[in-house]
Scaffold this active site. Structure first.
Site, PDB file in Angstrom:
ATOM      1  N   THR A  72       0.845  -1.206   0.000  1.00 34.94           N
ATOM      2  CA  THR A  72       0.000   0.000   0.000  1.00 34.94           C
ATOM      3  C   THR A  72       0.874   1.247   0.000  1.00 34.94           C
ATOM      4  O   THR A  72       0.646   2.182  -0.774  1.00 34.94           O
ATOM      5  CB  THR A  72      -0.927  -0.009   1.233  1.00 34.94           C
ATOM      6  OG1 THR A  72      -1.854  -1.088   1.108  1.00 34.94           O
ATOM      7  CG2 THR A  72      -1.703   1.290   1.349  1.00 34.94           C
ATOM      8  N   ASN A 140      -5.176  -9.239  -8.638  1.00 35.05           N
ATOM      9  CA  ASN A 140      -5.243 -10.035  -7.422  1.00 35.05           C
ATOM     10  C   ASN A 140      -6.491 -10.911  -7.351  1.00 35.05           C
ATOM     11  O   ASN A 140      -6.497 -11.938  -6.701  1.00 35.05           O
ATOM     12  CB  ASN A 140      -5.188  -9.127  -6.201  1.00 35.05           C
ATOM     13  CG  ASN A 140      -6.163  -7.970  -6.267  1.00 35.05           C
ATOM     14  OD1 ASN A 140      -6.232  -7.264  -7.273  1.00 35.05           O
ATOM     15  ND2 ASN A 140      -6.933  -7.782  -5.211  1.00 35.05           N
ATOM     16  N   GLN A 168       0.939  -8.793  -6.781  1.00 34.77           N
ATOM     17  CA  GLN A 168       0.474 -10.174  -6.926  1.00 34.77           C
ATOM     18  C   GLN A 168       1.334 -10.961  -7.909  1.00 34.77           C
ATOM     19  O   GLN A 168       1.363 -12.177  -7.858  1.00 34.77           O
ATOM     20  CB  GLN A 168      -0.985 -10.209  -7.402  1.00 34.77           C
ATOM     21  CG  GLN A 168      -2.012  -9.994  -6.313  1.00 34.77           C
ATOM     22  CD  GLN A 168      -1.943 -10.992  -5.174  1.00 34.77           C
ATOM     23  OE1 GLN A 168      -1.362 -12.072  -5.281  1.00 34.77           O
ATOM     24  NE2 GLN A 168      -2.531 -10.617  -4.064  1.00 34.77           N
ATOM     25  N   SER A 188       5.370  -6.498  -2.600  1.00 36.33           N
ATOM     26  CA  SER A 188       5.046  -6.716  -1.195  1.00 36.33           C
ATOM     27  C   SER A 188       5.679  -8.022  -0.754  1.00 36.33           C
ATOM     28  O   SER A 188       5.623  -9.018  -1.474  1.00 36.33           O
ATOM     29  CB  SER A 188       3.528  -6.781  -1.036  1.00 36.33           C
ATOM     30  OG  SER A 188       3.194  -7.345   0.214  1.00 36.33           O
ATOM     31  N   ALA A 189       6.270  -8.021   0.449  1.00 37.63           N
ATOM     32  CA  ALA A 189       6.971  -9.230   0.912  1.00 37.63           C
ATOM     33  C   ALA A 189       6.002 -10.361   1.234  1.00 37.63           C
ATOM     34  O   ALA A 189       6.238 -11.516   0.893  1.00 37.63           O
ATOM     35  CB  ALA A 189       7.821  -8.905   2.141  1.00 37.63           C
ATOM     36  N   HIS A 190       4.867 -10.036   1.881  1.00 36.04           N
ATOM     37  CA  HIS A 190       4.046 -11.135   2.410  1.00 36.04           C
ATOM     38  C   HIS A 190       3.242 -11.852   1.335  1.00 36.04           C
ATOM     39  O   HIS A 190       2.614 -12.866   1.605  1.00 36.04           O
ATOM     40  CB  HIS A 190       3.143 -10.647   3.545  1.00 36.04           C
ATOM     41  CG  HIS A 190       1.908  -9.916   3.143  1.00 36.04           C
ATOM     42  ND1 HIS A 190       0.691 -10.541   3.037  1.00 36.04           N
ATOM     43  CD2 HIS A 190       1.685  -8.626   2.825  1.00 36.04           C
ATOM     44  CE1 HIS A 190      -0.224  -9.652   2.683  1.00 36.04           C
ATOM     45  NE2 HIS A 190       0.355  -8.475   2.544  1.00 36.04           N
ATOM     46  N   THR A 226      13.057   4.445  10.820  1.00 32.13           N
ATOM     47  CA  THR A 226      14.013   3.368  11.057  1.00 32.13           C
ATOM     48  C   THR A 226      13.603   2.156  10.239  1.00 32.13           C
ATOM     49  O   THR A 226      12.451   1.744  10.270  1.00 32.13           O
ATOM     50  CB  THR A 226      14.046   2.991  12.554  1.00 32.13           C
ATOM     51  OG1 THR A 226      14.496   4.127  13.288  1.00 32.13           O
ATOM     52  CG2 THR A 226      14.981   1.813  12.815  1.00 32.13           C
ATOM     53  N   CYS A 313      -8.951  -7.156   1.966  1.00 32.33           N
ATOM     54  CA  CYS A 313      -8.515  -5.970   2.705  1.00 32.33           C
ATOM     55  C   CYS A 313      -9.419  -5.494   3.813  1.00 32.33           C
ATOM     56  O   CYS A 313      -9.117  -5.592   4.973  1.00 32.33           O
ATOM     57  CB  CYS A 313      -8.261  -4.840   1.730  1.00 32.33           C
ATOM     58  SG  CYS A 313      -7.018  -5.329   0.559  1.00 32.33           S
TER      59      CYS A 313
END
Lengths: 370, 406
Positions: A72, A140, A168, A188-190, A226, A313
């Site tokens: 996002t 997606n 996706q 996106s990593a996940h 960070t 979502c």
């Protein structure tokens, strides 16, 4: 209780064991990657290694990778960071793209869920002001793969920047940042076996990008805060594994095709969306006519099978899909579509479980109707 | 039972990792926190938005439990907590979100010269959008001048942002007094509590705080997660920074990172239990540290108010000694000159400048952050190492030169 079958990989993919291990180790170490002392430097090195791994996934240079808190944010940074431009987004983009640019012009898609390139050409030709075009690599909900290289070439001809939401697609099909010819690309990593809470925007060297989140000047001034070191490390490991295992997606496509064939055989009136479009190997979007998606999802959940009624979502609200509507689906059809999405550890037994439960539901509703 | 001989503090530690004295920069994840997080990475991986199935629902329940844990530490309601990617995002959301929401009737933003970069940069962005931004000076002790603040507030002030506990100099601002000034005028009060949350008591109602930023990795939780407290009564209204899936009641879209949120919740829960006792222990260690350094280096100066400060923070100036040289001369210590975000810069800290510290003295200043895993022996070792390094860098005779050069 029935065995559990997770078939909602497009919502989130389980973390890869190797990523979990690397993250657990990173979580046990302190160190702010901006600190000059050795613990800080070690954290920095781990991040830079991950940056190279993520760059490797899409064939970009490490310096082009900007880590964010997820897809996002990456999409917002792309659409809002490019300055004052007219924005064109396809009708099937994820909400994080559509809402990042609420005033954008919509590029239509075909009934098969593929962006209409001729329409894009006409739209761009109608106005010479600086523009940004944003089209996703793969949808997606339906899995439809978009003609990104062609669209990016059209954008380039009209002097427009091009952003591709590859959230996706990345990890499921090969992504070649240079070959696609895009300027900005979100990951996106996940969605590819890394952790939640991390993503990246890949920005071609030379593309001017204003930070959305300002502060300590991390990520070369393009994204303050960070860095989520352990999360980034997990992202890197998952990205590297996705590169190494890209060949294995053939097996997933076979399972998906088997599921599609079996469901269609049971219910000849079922519609598979984007059936004849190039599609992600793992995604099946299918409508059981006359049965609400929420009913199907709940019946399948009771049988231990986890699927979804579209995007995961917004706190479980089942809204009518704007994606299926853009493809010309009737409201009734769109409201009876479920998304089945497979992953690297999906087994034939899980597919069988899905087919059995879906068949039972289908027969129940049909006999009730009769 | 084995009992180890106490080791003299100055004994060389050839194979040991350096002693970590940079807890304001980041903290290690508490092993208890890590243990609670790990299952949420692997077997319980669901998307908390996927409430149609069991994996999603268990993740959602874990997120809601963490929300309650975070809320408890500041006396808030669970639904007033919005999870973010960290304190930088929380501060950006609070300042930009609040100011933009009230733009039509209130276009004035007030903050302090010593705020964290992410607050100052957010204020600067608002300035470019046409807001009137007022950046107030602080006293030599680092504290806000309440009369000056009151004079700055007006009918068109939308939001006041003042840090609860300072990341470099550790000073604690008078939150309740600032909150009272704002509340009577209908102004939103935001406090960046990244360094204060879990370290000192905070009560959002008693202090009339409307918006409060929280960081995970400053309280022995993970990096990449934070929160923003958003008051419901009277409602603090914000324009979101990230739109999309509509998570977090529309205030912050994006898939919620369940393991990180669970970690933040657990870190907060541990702080609820242990904060008072830990603060007492750290205060004693800080006083031991300061007394030790002062005995060895009489010229040392303490930056920031001596009393109103975090129990675990010191900011020390060693006149005549370059901070970078001093750090290099203490390889057994992990130290910093100030904010990690700008640690690689050679410029003296803008925070110390705002206190009236000269650039020369600024370049001679170190931040010492103690924390949960700092022992008395660590403190003694660090004091000895610092004293020895100062001695080497100054050259003998130590005492006669102290203070003379500046």
């Amino acid at each position: 209780m029935p065995p559990l079958a997770y078939l909602d990989w497009n919502a989130t993919a389980p973390l890869r064991a190797e990523a979990a291990e690397a993250m657990a180790e990173a979580l046990r170490r302190a160190g702010n990657p901006s600190s000059v002392h050795r613990w800080g430097r070690a954290a920095r090195q781990a991040i830079e290694r991950a940056r190279a791994q993520v760059a490797g996934l899409v064939g970009a240079a490490p310096a082009e990778v900007i880590f964010t808190s997820g897809g996002t944010e990456a999409n917002h940074l792309a659409l809002r960071g490019v300055g004052d431009r007219r924005i064109f987004v396809s009708a099937i983009e994820h909400d994080s793209v559509r809402e990042a640019a609420p005033e954008a012009t919509t590029i239509p898609v075909t009934p098969e869920g593929v962006v209409d390139l001729a329409a894009l050409e006409t739209q761009l030709a109608s106005d010479a002001r600086p523009a940004l075009v944003s089209i996703m690599l793969a949808n997606n909900e339906t899995g439809a793969i978009q003609p990104i290289a062609e669209a990016a070439a059209i954008a380039r001809r009209h002097g427009a920047l091009f952003h591709c939401d590859a959230i996706q697609g990345a990890g499921k099909i090969a992504v070649d940042f240079r070959g696609l010819g895009v300027d900005l690309l979100s990951i996106s990593a996940h969605k590819l076996g890394g952790p939640q809470g991390v993503g990246a925007l890949v920005a071609r060297e030379g593309v001017a990008l204003a930070a959305l989140q300002r502060g300590g000047g991390q990520e070369r001034g393009r994204r303050a805060g960070t860095e989520n070191g352990p999360g980034i490390v997990g992202f890197g490991v998952a990205a590297e594994l996705a590169v190494r295992e890209s060949v294995s997606s053939a097996g997933i496509a076979e399972l998906r095709d088997a599921a599609e064939a079996a469901l269609s055989a049971v219910a000849p009136d079922a519609r598979t969306f984007a059936k004849s479009a190039p599609r992600l190997p793992n995604t099946l979007c299918i409508a059981m006519s006359g049965v609400a998606a929420s009913t199907q999802v709940m019946a399948l959940d009771l049988a231990g099978i986890m699927v979804s009624a579209g995007a995961a979502c917004s706190s479980g609200k089942v809204r009518r899909s704007h994606v299926l509507a853009a493809m010309g689906a009737s409201p009734e059809e769109a409201e009876s579509a479920i998304r089945v999405s497979l992953g690297r550890s999906t087994t034939p037994a899980e597919i069988e479980q899905l087919v059995d439960a879906w068949t039972a539901l289908y027969r129940r509703t049909r006999s009730a109707a009769a | 039972m084995m009992s180890a001989m106490p080791r003299p503090a100055t004994e060389p530690r050839p194979n040991a990792r350096p002693i970590y004295l940079d807890y304001q920069s980041t903290t290690p994840v508490d092993p208890r926190v890590l243990e609670v997080m790990l299952p949420w990475f692997t077997e319980k991986f669901g998307n908390p938005g996927s409430v149609t199935h069991a994996y999603g629902r268990e993740a959602e329940a874990a997120v809601e439990r963490a929300r309650a844990q975070v809320a408890e530490l500041i006396g808030a309601e669970a639904r007033e907590i919005v999870f973010t990617s960290g304190a930088t995002e929380s501060n950006n959301l609070a300042l930009k979100g609040a100011a933009r929401f009230h733009r039509d009737e209130r276009d004035h933003v007030v903050t302090l010269a010593t705020e964290h970069k992410c607050v100052l940069e957010s204020a600067r962005a608002l300035d470019r959008e046409g807001f009137r931004v007022m950046i107030l000076p602080v006293g030599a002790d680092g504290l806000v001048d309440l009369a000056g603040l009151e004079a700055a507030l007006g009918e068109r002030t939308a939001v006041v942002s003042v840090m609860a506990a300072h990341n470099e100099i550790g000073v604690l601002q008078p939150l309740a007094e600032i909150g009272a000034l704002c509340r009577t005028r209908g102004i939103l009060f935001h406090t960046d509590a990244a360094q204060a949350f879990g370290k000192i008591p905070i009560a959002v109602d008693a202090m009339a705080i409307d918006l409060l930023s929280i960081s995970g990795h400053k309280i022995y939780g993970p990096k990449g997660v934070g929160a923003l407290y958003v008051r419901r009564r009277p409602r603090a209204r914000l324009v979101p920074l990230l739109d999309g899936g509509g998570q977090e009641r529309g205030l912050r879209s994006g898939t919620l990172p369940t393991p990180l949120i669970v970690g933040l919740g657990e870190a907060a829960a541990i702080a609820v239990q242990e904060m008072t006792e830990e603060a007492r222990r750290l205060l004693a260690l800080r006083e031991r540290f300061l007394a030790g350094v002062r005995a060895a280096v009489p010229s040392v100066r303490l930056n920031g108010d001596a009393e109103r400060r975090l129990p675990a923070n010191l900011n020390l100036t060693f006149p005549g000694i370059g901070a970078l040289e001093l750090m290099e001369a203490c390889p057994g210590l992990a130290l910093s000159t100030g904010s990690a975000c700008t640690a690689a810069e050679v410029e003296p800290s803008y925070v110390l400048r705002a206190l009236g510290v000269s650039d020369e003295l600024g370049r001679s200043s170190l931040r010492i952050g103690l924390g949960r895993f700092t022992s008395e022996r660590d403190v003694d070792f660090a004091v000895d190492a610092l004293a020895a390094a100062v001695g080497r860098l100054q050259g003998p005779p130590l005492k006669s030169r102290s203070g003379a050069a500046i």
